[in-house]
Design a protein around this motif. Structure first.
Motif, mmCIF file in Angstrom:
data_model
loop_
_atom_site.group_PDB
_atom_site.id
_atom_site.type_symbol
_atom_site.label_atom_id
_atom_site.label_comp_id
_atom_site.label_asym_id
_atom_site.label_seq_id
_atom_site.Cartn_x
_atom_site.Cartn_y
_atom_site.Cartn_z
ATOM 1 N N PHE A 178 1.175 -0.853 0.257
ATOM 2 C CA PHE A 178 -0.068 -0.017 -0.190
ATOM 3 C C PHE A 178 1.096 1.192 0.625
ATOM 4 O O PHE A 178 1.823 1.181 0.847
ATOM 5 C CB PHE A 178 -0.737 -0.052 1.467
ATOM 6 C CG PHE A 178 -1.938 1.191 1.594
ATOM 7 C CD1 PHE A 178 -2.410 1.729 0.646
ATOM 8 C CD2 PHE A 178 -1.815 2.307 2.578
ATOM 9 C CE1 PHE A 178 -3.378 2.517 0.697
ATOM 10 C CE2 PHE A 178 -2.279 2.668 3.168
ATOM 11 C CZ PHE A 178 -3.426 3.056 2.016
ATOM 12 N N GLU A 191 -8.374 3.544 5.160
ATOM 13 C CA GLU A 191 -8.372 2.431 3.779
ATOM 14 C C GLU A 191 -7.359 1.152 4.181
ATOM 15 O O GLU A 191 -7.857 0.358 3.993
ATOM 16 C CB GLU A 191 -7.933 2.980 2.638
ATOM 17 C CG GLU A 191 -7.848 2.596 1.253
ATOM 18 C CD GLU A 191 -6.759 2.281 0.103
ATOM 19 O OE1 GLU A 191 -6.254 2.218 -0.939
ATOM 20 O OE2 GLU A 191 -7.242 4.159 -0.115
ATOM 21 N N ARG A 195 -9.007 -2.617 4.857
ATOM 22 C CA ARG A 195 -7.078 -3.730 3.776
ATOM 23 C C ARG A 195 -7.456 -4.704 5.029
ATOM 24 O O ARG A 195 -7.718 -6.244 4.845
ATOM 25 C CB ARG A 195 -6.223 -3.150 3.157
ATOM 26 C CG ARG A 195 -6.450 -2.456 2.325
ATOM 27 C CD ARG A 195 -4.980 -2.087 1.318
ATOM 28 N NE ARG A 195 -5.813 -1.607 0.461
ATOM 29 C CZ ARG A 195 -4.806 -1.227 -0.839
ATOM 30 N NH1 ARG A 195 -3.410 -2.066 -0.747
ATOM 31 N NH2 ARG A 195 -5.060 -0.103 -1.826
ATOM 32 N N THR A 198 -10.318 -7.071 6.051
ATOM 33 C CA THR A 198 -10.616 -7.907 4.865
ATOM 34 C C THR A 198 -9.863 -9.134 5.347
ATOM 35 O O THR A 198 -10.086 -10.834 5.430
ATOM 36 C CB THR A 198 -10.494 -7.353 3.593
ATOM 37 O OG1 THR A 198 -11.706 -6.417 3.343
ATOM 38 C CG2 THR A 198 -10.744 -8.740 2.600
#
Length: 251
Positions: A178, A191, A195, A198
Motif C-alpha cells: 500500500f 483505507e 484492507r 478484510t
C-alpha cells in the motif's frame, strides 16, 4: 547495521516453534521486498506478536526493526536486548523522536514494524488505527506491507493465562503493498484498516475449524466466540487505564 544478536535470536525462535510443534500457514510473504525500505504494519492480539511478526519477513531474508514502547527499553534485561536488535524506542508522550528514527531507518533501506492499534485488542478484532504508520511511510517514501497474525493470542494475551500447548496453528497473512501519499493521512489510515479488516476475516475463515470451535475465548464475538465485543473491550481498556493511573498517583 551490524546484527550480532538477531541471527541467534531467530535460530532460538525457530527452535522454539519446532519444540512447540507449531504449524504455520503463511501467505503473501512474497510481498515483503528483498531490498529497500518497507513498513510492515501488524494487527495486535497478543504479547508474542512481534516474534511471529518478524517471521513474516524471513522468506525475504529481511530483519524487522520494531517500534516498541519505552517501558521495554527501560527494563534491566530486555532493554539491552532491544537495543542490540536495533528496535525503535517509542515514548507515547513524545513520539517525534521515534517518528524521525523510523523514517531514517526506512530511508536507509531497513524494514520497520509497527502496530498501529498501539495496544493489544481484547476483542481480537481491529481497534482504531493511529495515523503514524501512514505518515511515516509517506515521509520515507516506502510502501506499507499489511500483515495479519492469527493464533498468536492463544499463547499470551491480556486477561488470560499463558498457554504454550503443542500443535497449534499460527497464521501469517501478508497483503499487497500500500503506497500512502500522506496528503490525507486520516483517509489513507481508514483505507489501510479496511484492507486489514478484510485480511483478518480471511485469516479467521481459513483457520482450522477444529482449533477454534464456537464459544472459544480466542474467537471474536462476531464469529461466535466468547471474546469481548469491541465495545466491551473498549470498556475494559478504560478500566485498565484508570487503574494504572491510580497506581501511579499512589507512588
Amino acid at each position: 547495521m551490524r546484527d550480532l544478536t538477531y541471527p541467534p535470536i531467530i535460530w532460538a525462535a525457530k527452535a522454539a516453534f519446532r519444540a512447540l510443534g507449531q504449524r504455520f500457514t503463511m501467505t503473501g510473504t512474497e510481498h515483503v521486498p528483498r531490498t529497500g525500505g518497507a513498513l510492515l504494519v501488524f494487527n495486535h492480539i497478543g504479547y508474542v506478536d512481534f516474534v511471529y511478526g518478524g517471521f513474516a519477513a524471513q522468506p525475504s531474508h529481511r530483519l524487522v526493526r520494531f517500534m516498541s514502547k519505552r517501558e521495554l527499553f527501560d527494563h534491566r534485561w530486555v532493554g539491552p536486548l532491544m537495543r542490540s536488535l536495533h528496535h525503535i524506542e517509542v515514548d507515547r508522550g513524545a513520539g517525534v523522536a521515534s517518528f524521525r528514527t523510523a523514517v531514517e531507518y526506512l530511508k536507509a533501506g531497513e524494514v520497520v514494524g509497527i502496530f498501529p492499534e498501539a495496544t493489544i485488542s481484547r476483542s481480537f478484532e481491529l481497534k482504531e488505527f493511529k495515523s503514524g504508520a501512514v505518515r511515516i511511510a509517506a515521509d520515507a517514501g516506502v510502501p506499507i506491507i499489511p500483515v495479519i497474525l492469527w493464533g498468536t493470542h492463544r499463547m499470551m494475551t491480556k486477561d488470560h493465562p499463558r498457554d504454550f500447548s503443542r500443535g497449534r496453528t499460527i497464521a501469517i497473512r501478508v497483503g499487497e503493498p500500500f503506497h500512502p501519499t500522506g496528503q490525507d493521512a486520516a483517509a489513507e489510515t481508514a483505507e489501510l484498516r479496511a484492507r486489514m479488516a478484510t485480511m483478518l476475516e480471511e485469516a479467521i475463515a481459513a483457520y482450522p475449524a477444529a482449533e477454534q470451535p464456537p464459544g472459544s475465548w480466542w474467537l471474536p464475538a462476531s464469529h461466535g466466540g466468547s471474546a469481548p465485543t469491541p465495545a466491551e473491550a473498549d470498556r475494559l481498556d478504560d478500566e485498565e487505564r484508570a487503574a494504572r493511573l491510580a497506581r501511579r498517583r499512589k507512588r
